[in-house]
Design a protein around this motif. Sequence first.
Motif, PDB file in Angstrom:
ATOM      1  N   ARG A   3      17.858 -63.938  31.440  1.00  0.00           N
ATOM      2  CA  ARG A   3      17.639 -65.577  31.708  1.00  0.00           C
ATOM      3  C   ARG A   3      19.016 -65.402  32.874  1.00  0.00           C
ATOM      4  O   ARG A   3      19.529 -65.295  33.002  1.00  0.00           O
ATOM      5  CB  ARG A   3      19.120 -65.291  30.796  1.00  0.00           C
ATOM      6  CG  ARG A   3      19.014 -65.248  29.213  1.00  0.00           C
ATOM      7  CD  ARG A   3      20.338 -64.929  28.140  1.00  0.00           C
ATOM      8  NE  ARG A   3      19.915 -64.543  27.087  1.00  0.00           N
ATOM      9  CZ  ARG A   3      19.218 -65.287  26.054  1.00  0.00           C
ATOM     10  NH1 ARG A   3      18.592 -66.439  25.952  1.00  0.00           N
ATOM     11  NH2 ARG A   3      19.118 -64.703  24.523  1.00  0.00           N
ATOM     12  N   LEU A   6      21.664 -67.577  33.589  1.00  0.00           N
ATOM     13  CA  LEU A   6      22.448 -67.049  33.134  1.00  0.00           C
ATOM     14  C   LEU A   6      23.658 -65.670  33.915  1.00  0.00           C
ATOM     15  O   LEU A   6      25.124 -65.717  33.950  1.00  0.00           O
ATOM     16  CB  LEU A   6      23.024 -66.730  31.466  1.00  0.00           C
ATOM     17  CG  LEU A   6      22.924 -68.052  30.497  1.00  0.00           C
ATOM     18  CD1 LEU A   6      23.244 -67.216  29.300  1.00  0.00           C
ATOM     19  CD2 LEU A   6      24.269 -68.692  30.876  1.00  0.00           C
ATOM     20  N   TYR A  85      23.407 -67.555  23.919  1.00  0.00           N
ATOM     21  CA  TYR A  85      23.379 -67.704  25.350  1.00  0.00           C
ATOM     22  C   TYR A  85      22.101 -68.835  25.331  1.00  0.00           C
ATOM     23  O   TYR A  85      21.826 -69.006  26.617  1.00  0.00           O
ATOM     24  CB  TYR A  85      22.362 -65.615  25.173  1.00  0.00           C
ATOM     25  CG  TYR A  85      23.321 -65.134  25.577  1.00  0.00           C
ATOM     26  CD1 TYR A  85      24.599 -65.117  26.110  1.00  0.00           C
ATOM     27  CD2 TYR A  85      23.215 -64.312  24.387  1.00  0.00           C
ATOM     28  CE1 TYR A  85      25.954 -64.559  26.280  1.00  0.00           C
ATOM     29  CE2 TYR A  85      24.441 -63.618  24.862  1.00  0.00           C
ATOM     30  CZ  TYR A  85      25.539 -63.216  25.888  1.00  0.00           C
ATOM     31  OH  TYR A  85      26.797 -62.717  25.895  1.00  0.00           O
ATOM     32  N   GLU A  89      21.643 -71.098  28.335  1.00  0.00           N
ATOM     33  CA  GLU A  89      21.493 -71.282  29.475  1.00  0.00           C
ATOM     34  C   GLU A  89      20.488 -72.585  29.591  1.00  0.00           C
ATOM     35  O   GLU A  89      20.198 -73.054  30.775  1.00  0.00           O
ATOM     36  CB  GLU A  89      19.844 -69.864  29.278  1.00  0.00           C
ATOM     37  CG  GLU A  89      18.364 -70.309  29.944  1.00  0.00           C
ATOM     38  CD  GLU A  89      18.475 -69.073  31.305  1.00  0.00           C
ATOM     39  OE1 GLU A  89      18.685 -69.648  32.179  1.00  0.00           O
ATOM     40  OE2 GLU A  89      19.557 -68.444  31.105  1.00  0.00           O
TER      41      GLU A  89
END
Length: 177
Positions: A3, A6, A85, A89
């Motif tokens: 990611r 992130l 997440y 993202e």
Amino acid sequence: MERPVLDSKFIFVVGSPRSGTTWLQHMLSSMPNVASINAELTVFSRYIAPWANNFRIEQSNIESGRWRQGLPLVMNREGFDRIIYDLLERIYGFVLRSSDNATFILDKHPNYANYIPLISTYLPNSYFIHIIRDGRDVAVSMVSVSRRVGHGPGDVRSAAKEWLRNYSNAHQAGTEL
């Protein structure tokens, strides 16, 4: 799972409404290595926190046998977190793409002062700047804004309580991180 957004460094400006968080956000976002949209995204306070809280409640109710409903029937916490997440993202990807040279992503919302542990859980590469303005000045400013535009507490007592809640929660989170 990779990611890249992130994995960036995040700066969250927290405090109390009318305490200078917007002023600081504008100053910091003028730096070439800081990506920010100069607005309040409310990602954690209005989206992530309610979802995470509801998942936790439903999971607890299922585990204790009180009732069987909700997302925990079809996914575990890890699956739920993957969705969060992915959302983070995408959202912060939009912010990061607003600046060619950014090494930091800046997000500001005064009420994030109440969500620092949650933010730290999902974005461990986060720094928090807690703006503290005299609560008396904040309360007067909140009441003034309420009278002018109908936003926020309309009386000094309620404004003072909001200031104290944000201050206390940010301070406590800061001592625990």
